[in-house]
Design an enzyme around this catalytic site. Sequence first.
Site, PDB file in Angstrom:
ATOM      1  N   ARG A 192       0.796  -1.011   0.084  1.00 36.15           N
ATOM      2  CA  ARG A 192       0.380  -0.395  -0.412  1.00 36.15           C
ATOM      3  C   ARG A 192       1.000   1.400   0.184  1.00 36.15           C
ATOM      4  O   ARG A 192       0.293   2.383   0.456  1.00 36.15           O
ATOM      5  CB  ARG A 192      -1.369   0.126   1.373  1.00 36.15           C
ATOM      6  CG  ARG A 192      -2.137  -0.699   1.134  1.00 36.15           C
ATOM      7  CD  ARG A 192      -2.705  -1.332   2.746  1.00 36.15           C
ATOM      8  NE  ARG A 192      -4.248  -2.016   2.668  1.00 36.15           N
ATOM      9  CZ  ARG A 192      -3.517  -3.596   3.306  1.00 36.15           C
ATOM     10  NH1 ARG A 192      -2.581  -3.763   3.707  1.00 36.15           N
ATOM     11  NH2 ARG A 192      -4.595  -4.451   3.031  1.00 36.15           N
ATOM     12  N   ARG A 193       2.458   1.663  -0.432  1.00 40.63           N
ATOM     13  CA  ARG A 193       2.945   2.590  -0.742  1.00 40.63           C
ATOM     14  C   ARG A 193       3.528   2.802  -2.119  1.00 40.63           C
ATOM     15  O   ARG A 193       4.468   2.961  -2.503  1.00 40.63           O
ATOM     16  CB  ARG A 193       4.326   2.090   0.223  1.00 40.63           C
ATOM     17  CG  ARG A 193       3.623   2.111   1.823  1.00 40.63           C
ATOM     18  CD  ARG A 193       4.997   1.296   2.356  1.00 40.63           C
ATOM     19  NE  ARG A 193       4.408   0.735   3.907  1.00 40.63           N
ATOM     20  CZ  ARG A 193       5.250   0.625   5.087  1.00 40.63           C
ATOM     21  NH1 ARG A 193       6.374   1.162   4.703  1.00 40.63           N
ATOM     22  NH2 ARG A 193       4.768   0.139   6.133  1.00 40.63           N
ATOM     23  N   CYS A 213       0.647  20.552 -11.018  1.00 40.16           N
ATOM     24  CA  CYS A 213      -0.532  20.688 -10.378  1.00 40.16           C
ATOM     25  C   CYS A 213      -1.044  19.266 -10.284  1.00 40.16           C
ATOM     26  O   CYS A 213      -1.314  18.871  -8.298  1.00 40.16           O
ATOM     27  CB  CYS A 213      -1.103  21.213 -11.511  1.00 40.16           C
ATOM     28  SG  CYS A 213      -1.185  23.020 -11.813  1.00 40.16           S
ATOM     29  N   ARG A 238      -3.781  18.899  -6.961  1.00 39.14           N
ATOM     30  CA  ARG A 238      -3.807  20.780  -5.839  1.00 39.14           C
ATOM     31  C   ARG A 238      -4.505  22.035  -6.479  1.00 39.14           C
ATOM     32  O   ARG A 238      -5.045  22.417  -5.489  1.00 39.14           O
ATOM     33  CB  ARG A 238      -2.118  21.311  -5.559  1.00 39.14           C
ATOM     34  CG  ARG A 238      -1.571  22.055  -6.459  1.00 39.14           C
ATOM     35  CD  ARG A 238      -0.182  22.183  -6.660  1.00 39.14           C
ATOM     36  NE  ARG A 238       0.680  23.332  -7.676  1.00 39.14           N
ATOM     37  CZ  ARG A 238       0.327  24.813  -8.082  1.00 39.14           C
ATOM     38  NH1 ARG A 238      -0.969  25.184  -7.491  1.00 39.14           N
ATOM     39  NH2 ARG A 238       0.869  24.988  -9.661  1.00 39.14           N
ATOM     40  N   ASP A 241      -7.453  23.714 -13.608  1.00 37.16           N
ATOM     41  CA  ASP A 241      -8.072  24.769 -14.525  1.00 37.16           C
ATOM     42  C   ASP A 241      -8.912  24.019 -15.701  1.00 37.16           C
ATOM     43  O   ASP A 241      -8.507  23.654 -16.384  1.00 37.16           O
ATOM     44  CB  ASP A 241      -7.170  25.682 -15.400  1.00 37.16           C
ATOM     45  CG  ASP A 241      -7.103  26.752 -16.861  1.00 37.16           C
ATOM     46  OD1 ASP A 241      -8.295  26.675 -16.505  1.00 37.16           O
ATOM     47  OD2 ASP A 241      -6.678  27.751 -17.181  1.00 37.16           O
ATOM     48  N   ASN A 249      -6.238  16.259 -18.520  1.00 35.97           N
ATOM     49  CA  ASN A 249      -5.206  16.192 -16.902  1.00 35.97           C
ATOM     50  C   ASN A 249      -6.195  14.254 -16.651  1.00 35.97           C
ATOM     51  O   ASN A 249      -4.942  13.692 -15.822  1.00 35.97           O
ATOM     52  CB  ASN A 249      -5.386  16.930 -15.598  1.00 35.97           C
ATOM     53  CG  ASN A 249      -4.404  17.731 -16.249  1.00 35.97           C
ATOM     54  OD1 ASN A 249      -4.978  19.041 -15.077  1.00 35.97           O
ATOM     55  ND2 ASN A 249      -3.295  17.818 -16.540  1.00 35.97           N
ATOM     56  N   ILE A 280     -12.896  27.844 -12.008  1.00 35.91           N
ATOM     57  CA  ILE A 280     -12.781  28.873 -13.654  1.00 35.91           C
ATOM     58  C   ILE A 280     -12.902  29.703 -13.549  1.00 35.91           C
ATOM     59  O   ILE A 280     -13.312  30.511 -12.299  1.00 35.91           O
ATOM     60  CB  ILE A 280     -14.636  28.256 -13.923  1.00 35.91           C
ATOM     61  CG1 ILE A 280     -15.308  27.257 -13.968  1.00 35.91           C
ATOM     62  CG2 ILE A 280     -15.083  29.470 -15.114  1.00 35.91           C
ATOM     63  CD1 ILE A 280     -16.559  26.886 -14.302  1.00 35.91           C
TER      64      ILE A 280
END
Length: 359
Positions: A192-193, A213, A238, A241, A249, A280
Amino acid sequence: MAKKTEVTESRESRLFGVIPMWKSTTKTQRLTDESRTKNIPEQKSVIAVEAKSEAELQVTGTKGDVYTKEIIQRILDEGCLDMWPSSKYSDGVPAHTLSVNHLMTTYDLTKGEMPLITLRPIAVRYAIGELLWIYQDQSNNLDLLKEKYGITWWDEWDIGDRTIGAVYGETVRRHNLVQELLDDIKNNPDGRRHIINMWQVDDYKDKHGLKPCAYQTAWNVRHGKDGKDYLDMCLYQRSSDFMAAGCINQVQYLVFLHLVARHCGYIPGRFSWFVQNIQIYDRHVELAQELVARQPVACKPEIWLNPEKTNFYDFTVDDIKIKGYPRKTIAEKNPQMSFDIGHENVDTEGFSLEEFLSE
């Protein structure tokens, strides 16, 4: 009290031409019902999209289309206006945003769910090229990005030596992040790493351009009840846009999941996207309203990888395709949009919001 409300609404109206629901005193300030789709209930959260059946998605387009409309509407209704933005447009005007915090989308790839949208055509090839530049080439070199993938939009973060400095691909290279991930999944599949984290503060001591980002991915192998082994991945971002890059993305990292799954011998399972702040820009609001009003194109896009390749480092852009995505039909029905981009890391000193709003 009434006077204070009037001032607030006037300011936001001048910036955006629309008053968020939580600041509005009249129903007429909100988008009209005609601009909404029947499949986007006002009071349901974004996560409610999970309940939609395959038959419903055939009518409404991809799951990404459904999420996109609901996310946009939520930002327009509930979004927080930033008062002192860190970005400017190319003409020097501060780039204000409406934004919400803590948002999630999730896709079961075994059911054909896909973040790719049909509300506007998406330049998938460039998105894939950028992904390979970061994680496969592990480069920060802008000339390589242009010559190999035809991408120039990173040029504004050139630190003066035709690189973007100690971020993204350079961070991946310095810390051997991809190879460690691949080895870890292969050698310890139930661990789990399995994490790639590009937010390396020590790297930022060196000169660099835009901080990442989309900065972290976390991976899990899942042994399904059907006897098959799947690879699931979460992307942590983080800032997004959303109008310009939200879909792009997600598609990039969905491809990343497919490539790593192929390399490690697993079936791509579930992809989820967690966003800290999603926004936005003020100059995108009218385009956002138009996007909400558009009707999606029925299709079932899927990611295709060259079946003759398994090694992560051997794949090229030509080995990765999105099949079942009728880009020409989409462009005819829902034409491409042009977005005025806010540029980060610019000086806003001396700018007066009060003066701007009073002009």
